[in-house]
Design a protein around this motif. Structure first.
Motif, PDB file in Angstrom:
ATOM      1  N   MET A 157      71.408  40.124  39.884  1.00 30.77           N
ATOM      2  CA  MET A 157      71.868  40.982  40.978  1.00 30.77           C
ATOM      3  C   MET A 157      71.609  40.270  42.319  1.00 30.77           C
ATOM      4  SD  MET A 157      70.502  44.836  41.935  1.00 30.77           S
ATOM      5  CE  MET A 157      70.072  45.221  40.265  1.00 30.77           C
ATOM      6  N   THR A 158      72.542  40.405  43.251  1.00 29.48           N
ATOM      7  CA  THR A 158      72.303  39.798  44.565  1.00 29.48           C
ATOM      8  C   THR A 158      71.387  40.713  45.384  1.00 29.48           C
ATOM      9  OG1 THR A 158      74.118  40.906  45.676  1.00 29.48           O
ATOM     10  CG2 THR A 158      74.638  38.813  44.557  1.00 29.48           C
ATOM     11  N   GLN A 159      70.781  40.147  46.408  1.00 28.21           N
ATOM     12  CA  GLN A 159      69.883  40.966  47.238  1.00 28.21           C
ATOM     13  C   GLN A 159      70.678  42.053  47.959  1.00 28.21           C
ATOM     14  OE1 GLN A 159      67.343  38.822  49.958  1.00 28.21           O
ATOM     15  NE2 GLN A 159      66.020  40.594  50.258  1.00 28.21           N
ATOM     16  N   GLU A 160      71.922  41.737  48.319  1.00 27.35           N
ATOM     17  CA  GLU A 160      72.744  42.746  49.011  1.00 27.35           C
ATOM     18  C   GLU A 160      73.000  43.952  48.116  1.00 27.35           C
ATOM     19  OE1 GLU A 160      76.292  40.919  50.464  1.00 27.35           O
ATOM     20  OE2 GLU A 160      75.217  40.001  52.138  1.00 27.35           O
ATOM     21  N   THR A 161      73.370  43.669  46.849  1.00 31.60           N
ATOM     22  CA  THR A 161      73.606  44.778  45.906  1.00 31.60           C
ATOM     23  C   THR A 161      72.340  45.603  45.740  1.00 31.60           C
ATOM     24  OG1 THR A 161      75.116  43.324  44.734  1.00 31.60           O
ATOM     25  CG2 THR A 161      74.447  45.322  43.586  1.00 31.60           C
ATOM     26  N   PHE A 162      71.213  44.915  45.573  1.00 30.23           N
ATOM     27  CA  PHE A 162      69.930  45.606  45.405  1.00 30.23           C
ATOM     28  C   PHE A 162      69.651  46.501  46.615  1.00 30.23           C
ATOM     29  CE2 PHE A 162      65.285  45.762  45.923  1.00 30.23           C
ATOM     30  CZ  PHE A 162      64.877  46.173  44.665  1.00 30.23           C
ATOM     31  N   ASN A 163      69.870  45.970  47.808  1.00 27.97           N
ATOM     32  CA  ASN A 163      69.596  46.751  49.022  1.00 27.97           C
ATOM     33  C   ASN A 163      70.493  47.982  49.120  1.00 27.97           C
ATOM     34  OD1 ASN A 163      67.660  44.935  49.702  1.00 27.97           O
ATOM     35  ND2 ASN A 163      68.853  43.877  51.268  1.00 27.97           N
ATOM     36  N   VAL A 164      71.766  47.818  48.718  1.00 29.78           N
ATOM     37  CA  VAL A 164      72.685  48.964  48.757  1.00 29.78           C
ATOM     38  C   VAL A 164      72.210  50.048  47.778  1.00 29.78           C
ATOM     39  CG1 VAL A 164      75.036  49.726  48.190  1.00 29.78           C
ATOM     40  CG2 VAL A 164      74.681  47.650  49.548  1.00 29.78           C
ATOM     41  N   LEU A 165      71.779  49.625  46.590  1.00 28.37           N
ATOM     42  CA  LEU A 165      71.288  50.602  45.599  1.00 28.37           C
ATOM     43  C   LEU A 165      70.046  51.335  46.134  1.00 28.37           C
ATOM     44  CD1 LEU A 165      71.698  48.590  42.266  1.00 28.37           C
ATOM     45  CD2 LEU A 165      73.061  50.530  43.063  1.00 28.37           C
ATOM     46  N   ILE A 166      69.155  50.598  46.766  1.00 29.02           N
ATOM     47  CA  ILE A 166      67.935  51.240  47.291  1.00 29.02           C
ATOM     48  C   ILE A 166      68.294  52.188  48.440  1.00 29.02           C
ATOM     49  CG2 ILE A 166      65.692  50.852  48.392  1.00 29.02           C
ATOM     50  CD1 ILE A 166      65.759  50.041  45.467  1.00 29.02           C
ATOM     51  N   SER A 190      62.149  49.239  40.630  1.00 31.17           N
ATOM     52  CA  SER A 190      62.662  48.592  41.845  1.00 31.17           C
ATOM     53  C   SER A 190      61.551  47.825  42.565  1.00 31.17           C
ATOM     54  CB  SER A 190      63.336  49.605  42.780  1.00 31.17           C
ATOM     55  OG  SER A 190      62.422  50.607  43.153  1.00 31.17           O
ATOM     56  N   ASN A 191      60.341  48.377  42.567  1.00 30.62           N
ATOM     57  CA  ASN A 191      59.227  47.673  43.212  1.00 30.62           C
ATOM     58  C   ASN A 191      58.814  46.427  42.421  1.00 30.62           C
ATOM     59  OD1 ASN A 191      57.829  48.951  45.787  1.00 30.62           O
ATOM     60  ND2 ASN A 191      58.775  50.606  44.610  1.00 30.62           N
ATOM     61  N   GLY A 192      58.719  46.563  41.095  1.00 32.84           N
ATOM     62  CA  GLY A 192      58.362  45.401  40.271  1.00 32.84           C
ATOM     63  C   GLY A 192      59.442  44.332  40.325  1.00 32.84           C
ATOM     64  N   TYR A 193      60.709  44.780  40.296  1.00 31.79           N
ATOM     65  CA  TYR A 193      61.836  43.840  40.304  1.00 31.79           C
ATOM     66  C   TYR A 193      61.840  43.029  41.593  1.00 31.79           C
ATOM     67  CZ  TYR A 193      66.653  42.161  39.823  1.00 31.79           C
ATOM     68  OH  TYR A 193      67.774  41.372  39.721  1.00 31.79           O
ATOM     69  N   TYR A 194      61.631  43.715  42.715  1.00 33.48           N
ATOM     70  CA  TYR A 194      61.619  43.005  44.010  1.00 33.48           C
ATOM     71  C   TYR A 194      60.483  41.985  44.034  1.00 33.48           C
ATOM     72  CZ  TYR A 194      61.482  41.966  48.963  1.00 33.48           C
ATOM     73  OH  TYR A 194      61.490  41.287  50.156  1.00 33.48           O
ATOM     74  N   LEU A 195      59.285  42.423  43.620  1.00 40.93           N
ATOM     75  CA  LEU A 195      58.125  41.523  43.711  1.00 40.93           C
ATOM     76  C   LEU A 195      58.266  40.325  42.768  1.00 40.93           C
ATOM     77  CD1 LEU A 195      55.230  44.133  44.051  1.00 40.93           C
ATOM     78  CD2 LEU A 195      56.188  42.672  45.848  1.00 40.93           C
ATOM     79  N   ALA A 196      59.022  40.508  41.672  1.00 45.27           N
ATOM     80  CA  ALA A 196      59.232  39.398  40.732  1.00 45.27           C
ATOM     81  C   ALA A 196      60.362  38.477  41.189  1.00 45.27           C
ATOM     82  CB  ALA A 196      59.565  39.963  39.340  1.00 45.27           C
ATOM     83  N   SER A 197      61.110  38.883  42.203  1.00 41.88           N
ATOM     84  CA  SER A 197      62.301  38.126  42.618  1.00 41.88           C
ATOM     85  C   SER A 197      61.937  37.048  43.635  1.00 41.88           C
ATOM     86  CB  SER A 197      63.313  39.083  43.245  1.00 41.88           C
ATOM     87  OG  SER A 197      62.890  39.417  44.560  1.00 41.88           O
ATOM     88  N   TRP A 238      55.774  45.524  53.036  1.00 40.22           N
ATOM     89  CA  TRP A 238      56.836  45.270  54.020  1.00 40.22           C
ATOM     90  C   TRP A 238      58.151  44.898  53.329  1.00 40.22           C
ATOM     91  CZ3 TRP A 238      56.371  47.090  58.673  1.00 40.22           C
ATOM     92  CH2 TRP A 238      57.287  46.716  59.659  1.00 40.22           C
ATOM     93  N   ASN A 239      58.558  45.736  52.380  1.00 37.85           N
ATOM     94  CA  ASN A 239      59.866  45.502  51.737  1.00 37.85           C
ATOM     95  C   ASN A 239      60.573  46.836  51.498  1.00 37.85           C
ATOM     96  OD1 ASN A 239      59.266  46.623  49.096  1.00 37.85           O
ATOM     97  ND2 ASN A 239      58.074  44.779  48.661  1.00 37.85           N
ATOM     98  N   LEU A 240      61.850  46.752  51.165  1.00 35.35           N
ATOM     99  CA  LEU A 240      62.684  47.950  51.103  1.00 35.35           C
ATOM    100  C   LEU A 240      62.298  48.916  49.964  1.00 35.35           C
ATOM    101  CD1 LEU A 240      65.006  49.120  52.720  1.00 35.35           C
ATOM    102  CD2 LEU A 240      66.595  47.985  51.152  1.00 35.35           C
TER     103      LEU A 240
END
Ligand code: NDP
Length: 255
Positions: free
Chosen positions: A1-10, A124-131, A210-212
């Motif tokens: 998944m791109t970061q943009e897609t992830f941000n839109v979902l969040i 979503s939190n684990g996925y971001y931190l692993a990315s 400090w993340n979305l």
């Protein structure tokens, strides 16, 4: 998944929280003192809490564990993981085992919605931190956002745990179902210091990370617990005519 897609979902996930917050002021989720018989099949309260809350650390750790194959994470990520797992070790195991709730049940619909809530926020939190987007160098430990957030998280956790313990003690020797006016600690100022502590805790986590997705979880927590604290406060005032008149619902001296 791109970061943009992830941000839109969040962003969509946050919009849902903001939509549901006013609805929860009118339709109070039917568990605990607000339980109503028309919310469908039910299971034991303690079992329900263990099932729904265990989902969160599992969903959080799964993407981090999968990512470990590719290499180690930056040191702050391990601190964030420790904060998350410590909170949920209490919430999913210590808290349900300590609750004086043996005769109570919880609707399966509430358990199912909490599973969804915990799965999305944990994942979503684990996925971001692993990315690779989680770009924390060791210098993050000296960033004011990190230590102010960590301090808030610890203060919120202390308030939450203290208040939950005081509530548990109220039912000693009562057959595990009656309600009593809570006193002492932050109950001197508000009806729901446990909810206040939880909101402070996850706001601190969001500041430290400090993340979305962490910010989204803080918004969801406030959107759930703000209306719930207000519903509890009005319930106390209706049930106990001598309820302390100066006590507020959630925010000392304010609301
Ligand atoms: P409550 O304050 O409604 O209840 C906590 C426990 O104390 C329950 O076992 C309850 O029994 C008992 N209790 C509460 N008030 C009294 C009283 N006056 N006399 C005797 N016993 C009492 O908390 P919630 O159930 O809303 O939440 C439990 C925990 O989970 C809290 O720490 C909260 O912050 C957290 N939480 C977090 C959420 C999030 O979005 N992050 C969402 C929901 C909860 P009973 O069940 O019989 O009412």
């Amino acid at each position: 998944m791109t970061q943009e897609t992830f941000n839109v979902l969040i962003a969509a996930w946050v919009a849902l929280a903001l939509l549901l917050a006013p609805i929860q002021l009118v339709i109070v989720p039917a568990y605990g003192r607000h339980r109503r018989a028309n919310w469908g099949p039910e299971i034991g309260n303690r079992l329900g809490w263990v099932i729904m809350e265990l989902v969160s650390p599992i969903a959080f750790l799964a993407p981090l564990a999968a990512g470990m194959v590719a290499g180690a994470y930056a040191a702050p990520v391990y601190v964030f993981a420790l904060m998350w797992v410590a909170h949920y070790a209490n919430r999913s195991l210590v808290y349900p085992l300590a609750m004086r709730t043996s005769v109570k049940t919880i609707p399966v619909a509430i358990v199912a919605s909490a599973i969804l809530f915990n799965a999305v926020n944990g994942w979503s939190n684990g996925y971001y931190l692993a990315s690779p987007w989680a770009d924390y160098g060791a210098e993050w430990f000296s960033d004011p956002r990190f230590f102010a957030g960590l301090a808030l998280f610890l203060i919120g956790a202390a308030i939450n745990i203290d208040a939950d313990r005081r509530l548990m003690r109220l039912r000693r020797g009562t057959g595990h179902k009656d309600y009593v006016v809570p006193r002492g600690g932050l109950f001197r100022y508000v009806s729901c210091p446990n909810h206040l502590g939880e909101i402070i805790e996850w706001s601190g986590f969001a500041l430290a990370c400090w993340n979305l997705p962490a910010a989204a979880f803080a918004v969801w927590t406030a959107a759930n617990l703000g209306p719930r604290a207000w519903a509890h406060h009005r319930w106390y005032q209706r049930k106990f005519p001598d309820y302390p008149p100066n006590r507020k619902g959630l925010i000392p001296f304010v609301l």
